[in-house]
Design a protein around this motif. Structure first.
Motif, short mmCIF file in Angstrom:
data_model
loop_
_atom_site.label_atom_id
_atom_site.label_comp_id
_atom_site.label_asym_id
_atom_site.label_seq_id
_atom_site.Cartn_x
_atom_site.Cartn_y
_atom_site.Cartn_z
N PRO A 9 0.81 -1.23 0.00
CA PRO A 9 0.00 0.00 0.00
C PRO A 9 0.84 1.27 0.00
N GLU A 10 1.95 1.26 0.73
CA GLU A 10 2.75 2.47 0.78
C GLU A 10 3.40 2.80 -0.56
N MET A 16 0.86 7.56 -6.31
CA MET A 16 -0.13 8.62 -6.38
C MET A 16 0.49 9.98 -6.10
N VAL A 17 1.40 10.02 -5.11
CA VAL A 17 2.04 11.27 -4.73
C VAL A 17 2.96 11.78 -5.83
N LEU A 18 3.84 10.89 -6.32
CA LEU A 18 4.84 11.34 -7.29
C LEU A 18 4.22 11.77 -8.61
N SER A 19 3.04 11.25 -8.93
CA SER A 19 2.37 11.64 -10.17
C SER A 19 1.37 12.78 -9.95
#
Length: 312
Positions: A9-10, A16-19
């Motif tokens: 999950p991490e 999701m964060v990096l994109s």
């Protein structure tokens, strides 16, 4: 190794964060594409156990590729350009569009702004001492099967050393040598005189050759001639023909060869043909008719504006 972390999950949250998908703003389409590409890359690193040394070797290669300006060269070499053509073909098939003249890859060496001629053009400047005269001609037809007067035929090709004007490392060729735009005559016909081009290979020792060699592949292309053909009410066609008889016609590192794009080459030695073309000796002759397709709901649904280039 059996270590796998992609599905944690991490890691998925990190993608999701990096994109940027966890934030407002930015370009939604860019976010979608980056998320997918980075997800595929992360998974490949996991599945193939790609080591840090292998990864950084790849980064160094990308730096060399960019510094040499060869992204447009490795793209067809890895089949990406051909894959895009295959997708466009599939889209056309779904739309019920039949391409009587196949599309194929543009390549990276087009230059905008070539001199314009009406009906006929002389492409070469006569300085290639090894050149065998070529006469090429044909008719541009519209989607209704009728000739298209005023159609534009942009044509470009290399010399007998495999070099294109504007990209010739020797500096020998004049600007726009072997590059012209021909406006089809009242019968929809175009014709040009030039020399038969030779095949060529990617630069020796280049990043492109390094990768192809690592794949056990060569970087050679058969002799070919590039075309952009357009007319009012029709979609612009990007294509190229191969010179029949070249041993690499079916072994092109750029995967540009397609059925219908290897027209016959006829060697003319008779005085009647020679005089009719105002020549002094034998020449090669190619006839190549072009069939364009209509706009889709008034729009060219395949044109790529970002591929336009300023004259070098």
């Amino acid at each position: 190794m059996s270590v796998k972390i992609f599905d944690k999950p991490e890691i998925q949250d990190f993608l999701m964060v990096l994109s940027g998908l966890d934030k407002p703003g930015g370009n939604p389409r860019m976010k979608q594409i980056v998320h997918r590409i980075m997800s595929d890359l992360f998974k490949a690193i996991d599945d193939l156990d790609i080591t840090p040394d292998e990864y950084w070797t790849g980064i160094a290669w990308l730096n060399e590729l960019g510094a040499s300006g060869q992204a447009g060269l490795i793209s067809p070499g890895l089949g990406l350009d051909h894959f895009l053509d295959e997708r466009l073909d599939a889209i056309d098939e779904e739309l019920g569009i039949k391409n009587n003249t196949p599309r194929t890859i543009e390549g990276p060496l087009y230059v905008a702004g070539a001199p314009v001629s009406e009906g006929f053009a002389r492409l070469d400047d006569g300085t290639d001492a090894n050149g065998h005269t070529l006469i090429m001609y044909g008719t541009v037809y519209g989607s209704d099967g009728k000739p298209l007067p005023g159609a534009t035929v942009e044509v470009w090709h290399c010399d007998t050393r495999g070099f294109y004007s504007h990209f010739d490392p020797t500096g020998k060729q004049a600007p726009f040598n072997m590059r012209r735009t021909i406006v089809a005559d009242a019968k929809g016909c175009y014709k040009f005189q030039s020399i038969v081009p030779h095949g060529y290979g990617v630069p020796p020792g280049s990043p492109t050759e390094q990768l192809l060699s690592a794949l056990g592949r060569h970087g050679q292309r058969p002799a070919h001639i590039h075309f952009f053909i357009g007319a009012d009410g029709h979609r612009k066609l990007t294509t190229q023909i191969n010179i029949a008889g070249d041993p690499l016609v079916n072994d092109d590192f750029a995967y540009a060869t397609r059925d219908g794009l290897v027209p016959a080459v006829t060697e003319r030695t008779d005085e009647t043909s020679i005089r009719a073309n105002n020549l002094n000796g034998p020449f090669a002759e190619i006839e190549f008719d072009v069939h364009l397709t209509a706009l889709v709901n008034g729009v060219d649904n395949q044109i790529n504006e970002l591929r336009k280039r300023a004259a070098a």
